[in-house]
Structure formats: structure tokens, C-alpha cells
Design a protein around this motif. Structure first.
Motif, short mmCIF file in Angstrom:
data_model
loop_
_atom_site.label_atom_id
_atom_site.label_comp_id
_atom_site.label_asym_id
_atom_site.label_seq_id
_atom_site.Cartn_x
_atom_site.Cartn_y
_atom_site.Cartn_z
N ASP A 239 0.84 -1.21 0.00
CA ASP A 239 0.00 0.00 0.00
C ASP A 239 0.88 1.26 0.00
O ASP A 239 0.60 2.22 -0.75
N ASP A 240 1.92 1.27 0.82
CA ASP A 240 2.84 2.41 0.85
C ASP A 240 3.51 2.62 -0.51
O ASP A 240 3.62 3.74 -1.00
N LEU A 241 3.96 1.50 -1.11
CA LEU A 241 4.59 1.60 -2.43
C LEU A 241 3.61 2.11 -3.49
O LEU A 241 3.95 2.94 -4.33
N ILE A 242 2.36 1.60 -3.42
CA ILE A 242 1.33 2.06 -4.38
C ILE A 242 1.06 3.54 -4.17
O ILE A 242 0.99 4.31 -5.14
N ASN A 243 0.93 3.96 -2.91
CA ASN A 243 0.70 5.38 -2.63
C ASN A 243 1.88 6.24 -3.09
O ASN A 243 1.69 7.31 -3.67
N GLN A 244 3.09 5.76 -2.83
CA GLN A 244 4.28 6.50 -3.26
C GLN A 244 4.31 6.60 -4.78
O GLN A 244 4.61 7.65 -5.33
N ALA B 155 1.74 6.47 -6.77
CA ALA B 155 0.67 7.39 -7.17
C ALA B 155 1.12 8.84 -6.97
O ALA B 155 0.89 9.70 -7.84
N ASN B 156 1.77 9.11 -5.83
CA ASN B 156 2.29 10.47 -5.58
C ASN B 156 3.34 10.85 -6.63
O ASN B 156 3.32 11.95 -7.18
N ASP B 157 4.28 9.92 -6.87
CA ASP B 157 5.32 10.19 -7.87
C ASP B 157 4.70 10.40 -9.25
O ASP B 157 5.10 11.32 -9.98
N SER B 158 3.72 9.57 -9.60
CA SER B 158 3.05 9.71 -10.90
C SER B 158 2.34 11.05 -10.98
O SER B 158 2.39 11.73 -12.02
N GLY B 159 1.70 11.44 -9.88
CA GLY B 159 1.01 12.73 -9.84
C GLY B 159 2.00 13.88 -10.03
O GLY B 159 1.73 14.83 -10.77
#
Length: 114
Positions: free
Chosen positions: A23-28, A30-34
Motif C-alpha cells: 500500500d505504501d509503495l502504491i501510494n508512493q 501514485a504520488n510520484d506519478s502525480g
């Protein structure tokens, strides 16, 4: 049974820990992609602004070039007019000199007659 329950508990704990990490990696991600998308949009915006400035400056350059050509034409026309006026002045000087000479000749003739 207790060992099996304890093993299941440990597996559940590790699964939850790995899920949190995922979940942390997915969120990271997503943040990086954003951030990457935001940077891309900002870059696109700057590129469009640069294109707008390029068109504006090219238009200004063409206007200045046209103004320069007009100034050169105007200068040439004014120079030609000036040369024409200088010729006219020289012609008038010649006529004035001829009139002065004729006047002197007339004065001399009148003086002789008297």
C-alpha cells in the motif's frame, strides 16, 4: 492446534505487514506519478507560453523590418528631394548671377548714355 493457530497468526501478521508495504509503495507510486504528470503539464504550459512569445517576437521582428524598409525608402526619397533642391538652388544662383551681371551691364550703358 496451538502451533497451527500461532503459525496462522504469524502468517496473517506478515501478510498485513507486506500489504502495508505494498500500500505504501502504491501510494508512493501514485504520488510520484502525480508529480510527474504535474511537471509534464507545467512543462507543456511553459512550452505553449514560449511558442506564444516566439510568435509575438517574430511578429514584432517583421514589423520592425518593415518599418526599417520604410525608413530606408523614406531616406532615399528625402535624399533625392534634397539633391533636387540643391540643383534648384544652384540654378537659381546661376540665374541670380546672370541677373546681377545684366544689371551691371545695364548700369554701365546708362552711365555711358548720360
Amino acid at each position: 492446534l496451538d502451533a497451527s493457530f500461532e503459525r496462522e497468526k504469524q502468517l496473517d501478521y506478515h501478510l498485513k505487514a507486506k500489504t502495508r508495504v505494498l500500500d505504501d509503495l502504491i501510494n508512493q507510486h501514485a504520488n510520484d506519478s502525480g508529480k510527474v504528470c504535474q511537471q509534464f503539464r507545467e512543462t507543456e504550459r511553459r512550452a505553449e507560453l514560449n511558442r506564444t512569445y516566439a510568435v509575438k517576437f517574430e511578429t514584432e521582428l517583421r514589423l520592425l523590418e518593415a518599418e526599417h524598409r520604410n525608413s530606408e525608402r523614406s531616406y532615399t526619397e528625402q535624399r533625392q528631394a534634397c539633391v533636387g533642391m540643391e540643383r534648384t538652388i544652384e540654378e537659381l544662383r546661376s540665374k541670380l548671377l546672370a541677373a546681377e551681371v545684366a544689371h551691371e551691364n545695364t548700369k554701365e550703358k546708362l552711365f555711358r548714355i548720360n
